[in-house]
Design a protein around this motif. Structure first.
Motif, PDB file in Angstrom:
ATOM      1  N   SER A  67       0.908  -1.376  -0.299  1.00  0.00           N
ATOM      2  CA  SER A  67       0.194  -0.232   0.294  1.00  0.00           C
ATOM      3  C   SER A  67       0.641   0.993  -0.111  1.00  0.00           C
ATOM      4  CB  SER A  67      -0.679   0.306   1.064  1.00  0.00           C
ATOM      5  OG  SER A  67      -2.294  -0.801   1.348  1.00  0.00           O
ATOM      6  N   MET A  68       2.065   1.360   1.004  1.00  0.00           N
ATOM      7  CA  MET A  68       3.335   2.478   0.745  1.00  0.00           C
ATOM      8  C   MET A  68       3.739   2.308  -0.691  1.00  0.00           C
ATOM      9  SD  MET A  68       4.237   2.991   5.125  1.00  0.00           S
ATOM     10  CE  MET A  68       5.031   1.096   4.480  1.00  0.00           C
ATOM     11  N   TYR A  69       4.264   1.805  -0.763  1.00  0.00           N
ATOM     12  CA  TYR A  69       4.578   1.896  -2.279  1.00  0.00           C
ATOM     13  C   TYR A  69       3.567   2.436  -3.322  1.00  0.00           C
ATOM     14  CZ  TYR A  69       6.828   0.462  -6.372  1.00  0.00           C
ATOM     15  OH  TYR A  69       7.435   0.288  -7.560  1.00  0.00           O
ATOM     16  N   LEU A  70       2.882   2.113  -2.986  1.00  0.00           N
ATOM     17  CA  LEU A  70       1.882   2.905  -4.147  1.00  0.00           C
ATOM     18  C   LEU A  70       1.320   3.954  -3.980  1.00  0.00           C
ATOM     19  CD1 LEU A  70      -0.351  -0.422  -5.530  1.00  0.00           C
ATOM     20  CD2 LEU A  70       1.012   0.568  -7.244  1.00  0.00           C
ATOM     21  N   VAL A  71       1.386   4.593  -2.951  1.00  0.00           N
ATOM     22  CA  VAL A  71       0.406   5.707  -2.529  1.00  0.00           C
ATOM     23  C   VAL A  71       1.721   6.447  -2.872  1.00  0.00           C
ATOM     24  CG1 VAL A  71      -0.133   6.676  -0.376  1.00  0.00           C
ATOM     25  CG2 VAL A  71      -1.221   4.764  -0.468  1.00  0.00           C
ATOM     26  N   VAL A  72       2.670   6.278  -2.785  1.00  0.00           N
ATOM     27  CA  VAL A  72       4.251   7.483  -2.287  1.00  0.00           C
ATOM     28  C   VAL A  72       3.739   8.032  -3.904  1.00  0.00           C
ATOM     29  CG1 VAL A  72       5.266   6.450  -0.655  1.00  0.00           C
ATOM     30  CG2 VAL A  72       5.957   5.736  -2.642  1.00  0.00           C
ATOM     31  N   GLN A  73       3.476   7.217  -5.003  1.00  0.00           N
ATOM     32  CA  GLN A  73       3.502   7.325  -6.199  1.00  0.00           C
ATOM     33  C   GLN A  73       2.547   8.309  -6.773  1.00  0.00           C
ATOM     34  OE1 GLN A  73       6.040   6.467  -7.426  1.00  0.00           O
ATOM     35  NE2 GLN A  73       6.129   4.608  -6.110  1.00  0.00           N
ATOM     36  N   ASP A  74       1.025   8.476  -5.818  1.00  0.00           N
ATOM     37  CA  ASP A  74       0.164   9.471  -5.883  1.00  0.00           C
ATOM     38  C   ASP A  74      -1.051   8.801  -7.039  1.00  0.00           C
ATOM     39  OD1 ASP A  74      -1.028  11.654  -5.689  1.00  0.00           O
ATOM     40  OD2 ASP A  74       0.598  12.724  -5.815  1.00  0.00           O
ATOM     41  N   TYR A  75      -1.840   9.328  -7.265  1.00  0.00           N
ATOM     42  CA  TYR A  75      -3.250   9.874  -7.645  1.00  0.00           C
ATOM     43  C   TYR A  75      -2.810   8.711  -8.767  1.00  0.00           C
ATOM     44  CZ  TYR A  75      -6.219  11.445  -4.800  1.00  0.00           C
ATOM     45  OH  TYR A  75      -6.407  11.858  -3.265  1.00  0.00           O
ATOM     46  N   PRO A  76      -2.200   9.580 -10.152  1.00  0.00           N
ATOM     47  CA  PRO A  76      -2.111   8.038 -11.398  1.00  0.00           C
ATOM     48  C   PRO A  76      -1.978   7.155 -11.140  1.00  0.00           C
ATOM     49  CG  PRO A  76      -0.757  10.633 -11.737  1.00  0.00           C
ATOM     50  CD  PRO A  76      -1.726  10.429  -9.994  1.00  0.00           C
ATOM     51  N   VAL A  77      -0.416   6.685 -10.915  1.00  0.00           N
ATOM     52  CA  VAL A  77      -0.477   5.643 -10.472  1.00  0.00           C
ATOM     53  C   VAL A  77      -1.305   4.536  -9.873  1.00  0.00           C
ATOM     54  CG1 VAL A  77       1.534   3.915  -9.388  1.00  0.00           C
ATOM     55  CG2 VAL A  77       2.152   6.349 -10.193  1.00  0.00           C
ATOM     56  N   VAL A  78      -1.685   4.879  -8.500  1.00  0.00           N
ATOM     57  CA  VAL A  78      -2.599   3.996  -8.015  1.00  0.00           C
ATOM     58  C   VAL A  78      -4.115   3.786  -9.358  1.00  0.00           C
ATOM     59  CG1 VAL A  78      -4.241   4.190  -6.141  1.00  0.00           C
ATOM     60  CG2 VAL A  78      -1.949   4.971  -6.133  1.00  0.00           C
ATOM     61  N   ALA A  79      -4.538   4.896  -9.818  1.00  0.00           N
ATOM     62  CA  ALA A  79      -5.098   4.493 -10.754  1.00  0.00           C
ATOM     63  C   ALA A  79      -4.780   3.754 -12.018  1.00  0.00           C
ATOM     64  CB  ALA A  79      -5.493   5.585 -11.996  1.00  0.00           C
ATOM     65  N   ARG A  80      -3.611   3.730 -12.356  1.00  0.00           N
ATOM     66  CA  ARG A  80      -3.695   3.176 -14.104  1.00  0.00           C
ATOM     67  C   ARG A  80      -3.316   1.237 -12.901  1.00  0.00           C
ATOM     68  NH1 ARG A  80      -0.222   7.295 -15.184  1.00  0.00           N
ATOM     69  NH2 ARG A  80       1.417   5.952 -14.004  1.00  0.00           N
ATOM     70  N   TYR A  81      -2.701   1.658 -11.611  1.00  0.00           N
ATOM     71  CA  TYR A  81      -2.795   0.166 -11.051  1.00  0.00           C
ATOM     72  C   TYR A  81      -4.393  -0.551 -10.740  1.00  0.00           C
ATOM     73  CZ  TYR A  81      -2.683  -3.477  -6.482  1.00  0.00           C
ATOM     74  OH  TYR A  81      -3.115  -4.301  -5.728  1.00  0.00           O
ATOM     75  N   LEU A  82      -5.154   0.496 -10.379  1.00  0.00           N
ATOM     76  CA  LEU A  82      -7.021   0.015 -10.370  1.00  0.00           C
ATOM     77  C   LEU A  82      -7.057  -0.652 -11.401  1.00  0.00           C
ATOM     78  CD1 LEU A  82      -7.940   2.843  -7.733  1.00  0.00           C
ATOM     79  CD2 LEU A  82      -7.432  -0.416  -7.159  1.00  0.00           C
ATOM     80  N   VAL A  83      -7.159   0.648 -12.335  1.00  0.00           N
ATOM     81  CA  VAL A  83      -7.722   0.097 -13.878  1.00  0.00           C
ATOM     82  C   VAL A  83      -6.871  -2.037 -14.324  1.00  0.00           C
ATOM     83  CG1 VAL A  83      -7.682   0.143 -16.389  1.00  0.00           C
ATOM     84  CG2 VAL A  83      -7.891   2.250 -14.458  1.00  0.00           C
ATOM     85  N   VAL A  84      -5.682  -1.920 -13.869  1.00  0.00           N
ATOM     86  CA  VAL A  84      -5.334  -3.282 -14.036  1.00  0.00           C
ATOM     87  C   VAL A  84      -6.359  -3.827 -13.306  1.00  0.00           C
ATOM     88  CG1 VAL A  84      -3.608  -4.370 -14.303  1.00  0.00           C
ATOM     89  CG2 VAL A  84      -3.272  -2.659 -14.562  1.00  0.00           C
ATOM     90  N   LEU A  85      -5.838  -3.697 -12.286  1.00  0.00           N
ATOM     91  CA  LEU A  85      -6.882  -4.679 -10.903  1.00  0.00           C
ATOM     92  C   LEU A  85      -8.015  -5.100 -11.220  1.00  0.00           C
ATOM     93  CD1 LEU A  85      -5.718  -6.054  -8.264  1.00  0.00           C
ATOM     94  CD2 LEU A  85      -7.107  -3.541  -7.621  1.00  0.00           C
ATOM     95  N   SER A  86      -9.206  -4.068 -12.271  1.00  0.00           N
ATOM     96  CA  SER A  86     -10.673  -4.246 -12.977  1.00  0.00           C
ATOM     97  C   SER A  86     -10.560  -5.554 -13.314  1.00  0.00           C
ATOM     98  CB  SER A  86     -10.807  -3.347 -13.465  1.00  0.00           C
ATOM     99  OG  SER A  86     -11.061  -1.527 -12.286  1.00  0.00           O
ATOM    100  N   VAL A  87      -9.357  -6.220 -13.834  1.00  0.00           N
ATOM    101  CA  VAL A  87      -9.598  -7.810 -14.830  1.00  0.00           C
ATOM    102  C   VAL A  87     -10.068  -8.462 -13.563  1.00  0.00           C
ATOM    103  CG1 VAL A  87      -8.703  -8.991 -15.638  1.00  0.00           C
ATOM    104  CG2 VAL A  87      -7.688  -6.641 -16.277  1.00  0.00           C
ATOM    105  N   VAL A  88     -10.097  -7.889 -12.002  1.00  0.00           N
ATOM    106  CA  VAL A  88     -10.788  -9.453 -11.465  1.00  0.00           C
ATOM    107  C   VAL A  88     -12.034  -9.426 -11.192  1.00  0.00           C
ATOM    108  CG1 VAL A  88     -10.476  -9.741  -9.062  1.00  0.00           C
ATOM    109  CG2 VAL A  88      -9.149  -9.167  -9.916  1.00  0.00           C
ATOM    110  N   LEU A  89     -12.643  -7.861 -12.083  1.00  0.00           N
ATOM    111  CA  LEU A  89     -14.394  -8.455 -11.471  1.00  0.00           C
ATOM    112  C   LEU A  89     -14.526  -8.884 -12.885  1.00  0.00           C
ATOM    113  CD1 LEU A  89     -15.590  -3.817 -11.561  1.00  0.00           C
ATOM    114  CD2 LEU A  89     -15.063  -5.849  -9.778  1.00  0.00           C
ATOM    115  N   ILE A  90     -14.234  -9.671 -14.385  1.00  0.00           N
ATOM    116  CA  ILE A  90     -14.573 -10.192 -15.297  1.00  0.00           C
ATOM    117  C   ILE A  90     -14.926 -11.794 -14.507  1.00  0.00           C
ATOM    118  CG2 ILE A  90     -14.192 -11.015 -17.521  1.00  0.00           C
ATOM    119  CD1 ILE A  90     -12.227  -9.030 -17.852  1.00  0.00           C
ATOM    120  N   PRO A  91     -13.725 -12.372 -14.119  1.00  0.00           N
ATOM    121  CA  PRO A  91     -14.206 -13.766 -13.365  1.00  0.00           C
ATOM    122  C   PRO A  91     -14.785 -13.569 -12.314  1.00  0.00           C
ATOM    123  CG  PRO A  91     -11.635 -13.356 -12.745  1.00  0.00           C
ATOM    124  CD  PRO A  91     -12.442 -12.260 -13.462  1.00  0.00           C
ATOM    125  N   VAL A  92     -15.527 -12.728 -11.355  1.00  0.00           N
ATOM    126  CA  VAL A  92     -16.486 -13.008 -10.610  1.00  0.00           C
ATOM    127  C   VAL A  92     -17.512 -12.478 -11.236  1.00  0.00           C
ATOM    128  CG1 VAL A  92     -17.491 -11.475  -8.734  1.00  0.00           C
ATOM    129  CG2 VAL A  92     -15.308 -11.055  -8.934  1.00  0.00           C
TER     130      VAL A  92
END
Length: 363
Positions: free
Chosen positions: A130-155
């Protein structure tokens, strides 16, 4: 406006969804069944409407201060001293919510996936990521969450399989409205707390360059998506499990997944928990980000706040995981904290901005 680091509509849409998804979904059918029995799906719709009204209040506030982050708005409206006090309250509030989310996450991992791994080790891995991603600020966190959204497909695939593989008892949903309208309204608080995360909208002002109407439509679509997901999951749980069973199992969604079986994969529930770790961790990341942003915007002060905040959350999580009384204390504090930082303070600031005629002209 922070040029070169702007968020797209898709990123905002998925960020809000990931912020609202989390561990609350797994136990929500059990909690609502205890409150309103077969009408457990109704509070979800009520909570969706309440969240939408809250988003409109947020939108009215952001509209008066374009390109401004939430931590700057209290200072512009109330002055430096009261404004900083409000930011401090927000900081403590977001840390408390983030801590509680992480406690639930660590306990879930410890109970379902890693029963012999010490709590401090699980918590350390989560907070370090969490700390590693947060220090990168919103744009990096946003890109991470976009990639993370792939998880919604198998759900969604799992939900469709449940529809076709399990016998669904429509009578479990009857009679509709027997619990009473007042009880449904009161129990919507349970769902409202489960879909927290939409307050992220307050902090993305400097990273958004679009018409205010488009921003409202984007976050409203996120809220509608989350409401639909929670509605479908709870209706499935009510139709699959009897009322007595649903009241006894703490994480009905996982047992719902356990009902699925394939030749190559036996424990779908464990696979689901593994996949669901990412959305649950996203909640911790976002609350750590919002808490840190409440005190510092960017640069070294922001990074320092992130590490300090992460350390505080880690210590609180480890202490609460070994002390049942501490965990119960968090639960008692959490309710008032949510009402204060998520609903009361933003509404108060919006009202004051109109009464005091405070706003910022976007140049």
């Amino acid at each position: 406006m922070i040029n070169g680091r702007l968020l797209s509509k898709l990123q905002i849409y998925l960020m809000i969804i990931q912020a609202q998804l989390g561990i609350g979904l797994l136990s929500l059918p059990n909690l609502l069944e205890k409150e309103v029995e077969q009408n457990a799906w109704m509070p979800v719709l009520v909570a969706g409407v309440l969240v939408q009204l809250t988003l409109i209040i947020y939108w009215l506030l952001i509209k008066r201060f374009p390109g401004t982050s939430y931590h700057e708005i209290p200072v512009l409206i109330t002055g430096p001293y009261i404004g900083k006090a409000i930011n401090t309250i927000n900081y403590m509030g977001f840390l408390i919510i983030g801590t509680y989310s992480m406690i639930l996450l660590v306990n879930l991992v410890n109970n379902w996936l890693l029963p012999f791994t010490p709590v401090w080790a699980i918590a350390l891995l989560i907070i370090a990521l969490s700390m590693y991603l947060v220090v990168q600020d919103y744009p990096v966190v946003a890109r991470y969450l976009v990639v993370l959204s792939v998880v919604l497909i198998p759900v969604f695939i799992f939900l469709l399989l449940i529809l076709f593989q399990n016998p669904l008892e429509m009578r479990n949903l009857m009679p509709v409205g027997e619990s009473g309208f007042i009880k449904v309204i009161k129990s919507s608080e349970v769902d409202l707390f489960a879909v927290l995360g939409f307050e992220l909208m307050l902090f993305i002002g400097p990273y958004v360059h679009m018409k205010h109407s488009k921003l409202l439509r984007t976050v409203s679509l996120s809220n509608a998506t989350i409401t639909l997901i929670y509605f479908v999951v709870i209706v499935l749980c009510v139709m699959v499990f009897s009322a007595d069973v649903l009241k006894q199992i703490r994480e009905p969604v996982l047992y719902l997944m356990r009902s699925l079986s394939f030749r190559t994969v036996d424990r779908i529930d464990l696979l689901f928990v593994f996949m669901w770790l990412s959305p649950m961790t996203a909640s911790v990341i976002i609350y750590l980000l919002m808490g840190s942003k409440s005190l510092a915007n960017e640069g070294k002060p922001f990074q320092r706040i992130v590490f300090i905040s992460g350390g505080i959350i880690y210590l609180l999580v480890v202490s609460a995981s070994y002390d049942e009384q501490a965990f119960q204390l968090y639960e008692q504090i959490l309710k008032y904290t949510i009402y204060a930082v998520v609903f009361f303070l933003p509404s108060l600031l919006t009202l004051l901005s109109y009464l005091l005629k405070k706003k910022k002209v976007n140049t």
